[in-house]
Design an enzyme around this catalytic site. Structure first.
Site, PDB file in Angstrom:
ATOM      1  CD  GLU A  88      -0.732  -0.989  -0.275  1.00 55.19           C
ATOM      2  OE1 GLU A  88      -0.700  -1.636   0.773  1.00 55.19           O
ATOM      3  OE2 GLU A  88      -0.431   0.212  -0.342  1.00 55.19           O
ATOM      4  NE  ARG A 119       5.945   0.710   1.010  1.00 55.04           N
ATOM      5  CZ  ARG A 119       5.669   1.778   1.740  1.00 55.04           C
ATOM      6  NH1 ARG A 119       4.894   1.680   2.819  1.00 55.04           N
ATOM      7  NH2 ARG A 119       6.150   2.960   1.401  1.00 55.04           N
ATOM      8  CG  HIS A 140      -0.585   2.232   2.557  1.00 47.78           C
ATOM      9  ND1 HIS A 140       0.282   1.606   1.684  1.00 47.78           N
ATOM     10  CD2 HIS A 140       0.205   2.998   3.348  1.00 47.78           C
ATOM     11  CE1 HIS A 140       1.523   1.995   1.931  1.00 47.78           C
ATOM     12  NE2 HIS A 140       1.506   2.852   2.941  1.00 47.78           N
TER      13      HIS A 140
END
Ligand code: 8YV
Length: 338
Positions: A271, A242, A289
């Protein structure tokens, strides 16, 4: 009159054939387009839902479930579940589930792809070539750092971390060190060919450091300026967990002043926005991601989330016994991941 079927909300388009399995038991309220849901809109969708199938985009906390009196289960599509306030869900007796295991090997593959891209300057080289800057071969173009035989540091040694460790040790002859809140049983250490060290030693010894630990208030900015200062200037940092684990400004400082060779980031604190300072740097590999984004794995994740929701709402072969429930939230420290 037939009794109304319980309603389940599916927050994002997943695979239609997999989501359709929910329709065998429930009334489906499934998003057909990728949607940015505000907290109010989430609360609205949950209002009279019995279950929800959500992704990391949707934060489900006390506010979102306040008026969701029928809600009994929230199935997260993903192994990380920092988007769920598990304590708030559990306090209301709502079952929370995630999707571990099915994405372990795919995500470990991606960690290695990123690590290698950063160490050997793969994306930097491609950009340089496309920009037409390759006018003549030269001996010292884009010199990187070796992966084989180097020291791999893994921070967060859950299932994905162990997968990364095996790849490093068996595939690339790397010495593997890890740090985790608790040392793993000897059998797992030996299967992963990895040795436990304290965090300080890990930061100082790693040639390539990979972050694979869960994000929480306890791990926010774990990799800050002080941590980065302990790393070798020739080292790389890869983050597939993360974004909030890393202080991105401190990372941009280290990368731009030659205090860290390169970084590879699949995840970002804000993000889908990416810190402009990172965007401007050449020695950082950036991906959106996609750690678990193989077709087979994303299908397996969606399928497991659907199984979890069906079971948690008392249907199907595992009625009342969802395959992968989330336990009570862990207290403090650096939790084992995933
Ligand atoms: C998922 C992830 O794609 O599993 C996780 O924790 O970060 C990714 O694999 C994402 O969570 C989808 O919701």
């Amino acid at each position: 009159m037939a009794e109304a079927r319980p309603r389940v909300w599916v927050s994002q388009p997943l695979f239609g054939d997999i989501v359709a399995r929910l329709g065998e038991h429930f009334e489906l309220d499934a998003a057909t387009d990728v949607t940015i849901w505000s907290p109010d809109a989430i609360a609205d969708r949950l209002h009279d839902a019995s279950g929800a199938l959500v992704t990391l985009n949707e934060r489900i906390g006390a506010g979102e479930i306040a008026s969701a009196t029928a809600l009994r289960a929230v199935a997260n599509v993903g192994v990380g579940y920092d988007n769920l306030d598990v304590a708030a869900l559990h306090a209301r007796g709502i079952v929370a589930t995630n999707t571990p295991d099915v994405l372990t090997e795919t995500t470990a593959d991606m960690a290695f792809a990123l690590l290698m891209a950063a160490a050997r300057r793969v994306t930097e080289g491609e950009r340089w070539l496309r920009e037409g800057r390759w006018t003549q071969w030269s001996f010292d173009t884009l010199l990187g750092h070796d992966v084989h035989g180097s020291t791999l540091g893994i921070l967060g040694m859950g299932r994905i971390g162990q997968g990364v460790a095996r790849r490093g040790a068996l595939g690339f002859g790397m010495r593997v060190l890890y740090h985790n809140r608790s040392r793993l049983p000897e059998r797992i250490e030996s299967n992963s060919r990895a040795a436990w060290v304290d965090l300080d030693t890990l930061l100082r010894a790693a040639d390539h450091l990979v972050l694979v630990l869960p994000y929480s208030s306890a791990t926010r900015h774990l990799i800050d300026a002080a941590a980065l200062a302990k790393m070798k200037p020739t080292a790389t940092l890869t983050n597939i967990a993360r974004g909030g684990l890393v202080d991105e400004d401190a990372l941009a400082d280290a990368l731009s002043h030659g205090r860290l060779a390169a970084a590879a980031l699949d995840v970002f604190e804000g993000e889908p926005s990416v810190n402009p300072r990172l965007l401007a740097l050449r020695n950082v590999v950036l991906t959106p991601h996609v750690g678990s984004a193989s077709l087979a794995t994303r299908r397996a994740m969606a399928s497991l989330a659907v199984d979890n929701l069906i079971a948690a709402l008392g249907h199907g072969p595992r009625a009342g016994d969802p395959p992968t429930p989330i336990g009570a939230p862990a207290a403090g420290g650096i939790p084992a991941k995933r």
